[in-house]
Enzyme design. Structure first.
Site, PDB file in Angstrom:
ATOM      1  N   ASP A   1       2.652   3.885  31.024  1.00 51.29           N
ATOM      2  CA  ASP A   1       1.476   3.395  30.307  1.00 51.29           C
ATOM      3  C   ASP A   1       0.907   2.139  30.965  1.00 51.29           C
ATOM      4  OD1 ASP A   1       3.636   1.770  29.597  1.00 51.29           O
ATOM      5  OD2 ASP A   1       3.681   2.428  27.518  1.00 51.29           O
TER       6      ASP A   1
ATOM      7  N   ASN B   1       8.613   0.420  16.058  1.00 54.94           N
ATOM      8  CA  ASN B   1       8.056   1.402  15.118  1.00 54.94           C
ATOM      9  C   ASN B   1       8.310   2.842  15.562  1.00 54.94           C
ATOM     10  OD1 ASN B   1       6.335   1.698  17.282  1.00 54.94           O
ATOM     11  ND2 ASN B   1       4.453   1.224  16.171  1.00 54.94           N
TER      12      ASN B   1
ATOM     13  N   HIS C   1       7.679   4.105  18.592  1.00 57.25           N
ATOM     14  CA  HIS C   1       6.805   4.669  19.631  1.00 57.25           C
ATOM     15  C   HIS C   1       7.565   4.837  20.942  1.00 57.25           C
ATOM     16  CE1 HIS C   1       5.112   0.452  20.983  1.00 57.25           C
ATOM     17  NE2 HIS C   1       6.092   0.806  21.796  1.00 57.25           N
TER      18      HIS C   1
ATOM     19  N   GLU D   1       1.788   5.748  19.485  1.00 63.37           N
ATOM     20  CA  GLU D   1       2.028   5.123  18.193  1.00 63.37           C
ATOM     21  C   GLU D   1       2.264   6.185  17.111  1.00 63.37           C
ATOM     22  OE1 GLU D   1       2.680   2.145  18.341  1.00 63.37           O
ATOM     23  OE2 GLU D   1       1.068   0.810  18.960  1.00 63.37           O
TER      24      GLU D   1
HETATM   25  C1  GLP Z   1       5.989  -1.445  24.907  1.00 61.36           C
HETATM   26  C2  GLP Z   1       5.947  -0.299  25.897  1.00 61.36           C
HETATM   27  C3  GLP Z   1       7.052   0.690  25.645  1.00 61.36           C
HETATM   28  C4  GLP Z   1       8.368  -0.028  25.441  1.00 61.36           C
HETATM   29  C5  GLP Z   1       8.261  -0.896  24.233  1.00 61.36           C
HETATM   30  C6  GLP Z   1       9.555  -1.630  23.918  1.00 61.36           C
HETATM   31  O1  GLP Z   1       5.253  -1.221  23.767  1.00 61.36           O
HETATM   32  N1  GLP Z   1       4.713   0.395  25.912  1.00 61.36           N
HETATM   33  O2  GLP Z   1       7.113   1.602  26.745  1.00 61.36           O
HETATM   34  O3  GLP Z   1       9.392   0.917  25.290  1.00 61.36           O
HETATM   35  O4  GLP Z   1       7.257  -1.864  24.472  1.00 61.36           O
HETATM   36  O5  GLP Z   1       9.677  -2.774  24.705  1.00 61.36           O
HETATM   37  P1  GLP Z   1      11.012  -3.581  24.909  1.00 61.36           P
HETATM   38  O6  GLP Z   1      11.889  -2.729  25.765  1.00 61.36           O
HETATM   39  O7  GLP Z   1      10.622  -4.847  25.592  1.00 61.36           O
HETATM   40  O8  GLP Z   1      11.586  -3.801  23.562  1.00 61.36           O
END
Ligand code: GLP
Length: 262
Positions: free
Chosen positions: A67, A136, A138, A143
């Site tokens: 993303d 959440n 995702h 989302e």
């Molecule tokens: C972002 C990314 C996700 C990731 C999530 C969790 O929203 N788009 O791909 O998995 O954050 O991030 P973290 O690993 O820093 O908790």
């Protein structure tokens, strides 16, 4: 869905890296799906160690990021393109020409997203998709409410995601409202999925993803339908799993022939 409970972040990273190395063994030009965020960092560090030791080589591999924010140029350190460059491309020795991130600056975001999805298919699909998970539920930026068959597209971020990601921005008002993300249908086509979740703030999402009813309310539940998904969590992220003891038994009692070599 295999659920592996690791003692800490370092062990989670080592196990995830072992699964990734095993999945691409013997593939000349493997295609990786790569994630940003803090969750996969120890995995990337362990993969880098293997590259340094000579047991892994990504010089002919390709990678597609999950993303990207809309409106942040690729040379901005807050962009996912730049994050992937510093956490994946450089430390793992990918050829930068072989690493792509969705274009969040395109004049026509929808056309760019479609072309990106087609490029993944044109590369023969993803051999291993590395994932984190949002608080959440995702995956990527899909989302809650995302279509379970969605393709790469623009998504409006939820308030909780913008709040969670505000830590990277000096002003929370600067957190983008939109992103381009591989879709759930796109992610599900990866031949193997390795999801890493760390910390108690992920415990509810992990319990829902692994044990809850399948649905768009928690996009990660879709991985229950994936034929080869491995979920690697630390003790804190495993904290709300009702069947944690069973998951531990499955790993402890795994026949030697089915163990992934270190
Ligand atoms: C972002 C990314 C996700 C990731 C999530 C969790 O929203 N788009 O791909 O998995 O954050 O991030 P973290 O690993 O820093 O908790």
């Amino acid at each position: 869905m295999d659920v592996i409970i690791a003692s800490d972040e370092q062990e989670a990273g080592r196990i995830a890296a072992a699964h990734i190395a095993h999945a691409i063994r013997g593939i000349d030009e493997p295609v990786l799906g790569v994630a940003t965020g803090s969750s996969p960092l120890s995995t990337y560090e362990d993969l880098a160690r293997r590259v340094k030791e000579g047991s892994l080589d990504f010089s002919k591999a390709r990678a597609f990021a999950l993303d990207e924010y809309v409106g942040i140029p690729a040379d901005n350190p807050l962009s996912y393109a730049d994050t992937i460059r510093t956490t994946v491309t450089e430390p793992l020795g990918f050829d930068p020409a072989n690493v792509r991130t969705p274009d969040g600056m395109a004049n026509d975001i929808a056309a760019g997203a479609k072309e990106y999805d087609e490029a993944i298919q044109g590369a023969g699909g993803i051999d291993v998709q590395i994932l984190g998970i949002g608080n959440n539920g995702h995956i990527g930026f899909n989302e809650p409410g995302s279509s379970l068959v969605s393709r790469t597209r623009q998504i409006c971020l939820t308030r909780e995601t913008r709040e969670a990601n505000a830590r990277y921005f000096s002003d929370p008002a600067d957190v983008p409202t939109h992103a381009v993300s591989q879709g759930l249908g796109t992610i599900m086509e990866a031949r193997k999925v390795v999801l890493v979740a760390l910390g108690e703030q992920k415990a509810a999402a992990i319990a829902a993803a692994c044990e809850g009813p399948l649905g768009a309310h928690c996009p990660a539940t879709l991985l229950q339908m994936h034929p080869n998904a491995t979920i690697i969590v630390d003790e804190a992220a495993a904290g709300e799993l009702r069947r944690a003891d069973y998951f531990r038994d499955v790993q402890r009692l795994l026949p030697e022939s089915q163990r992934i070599p270190d």
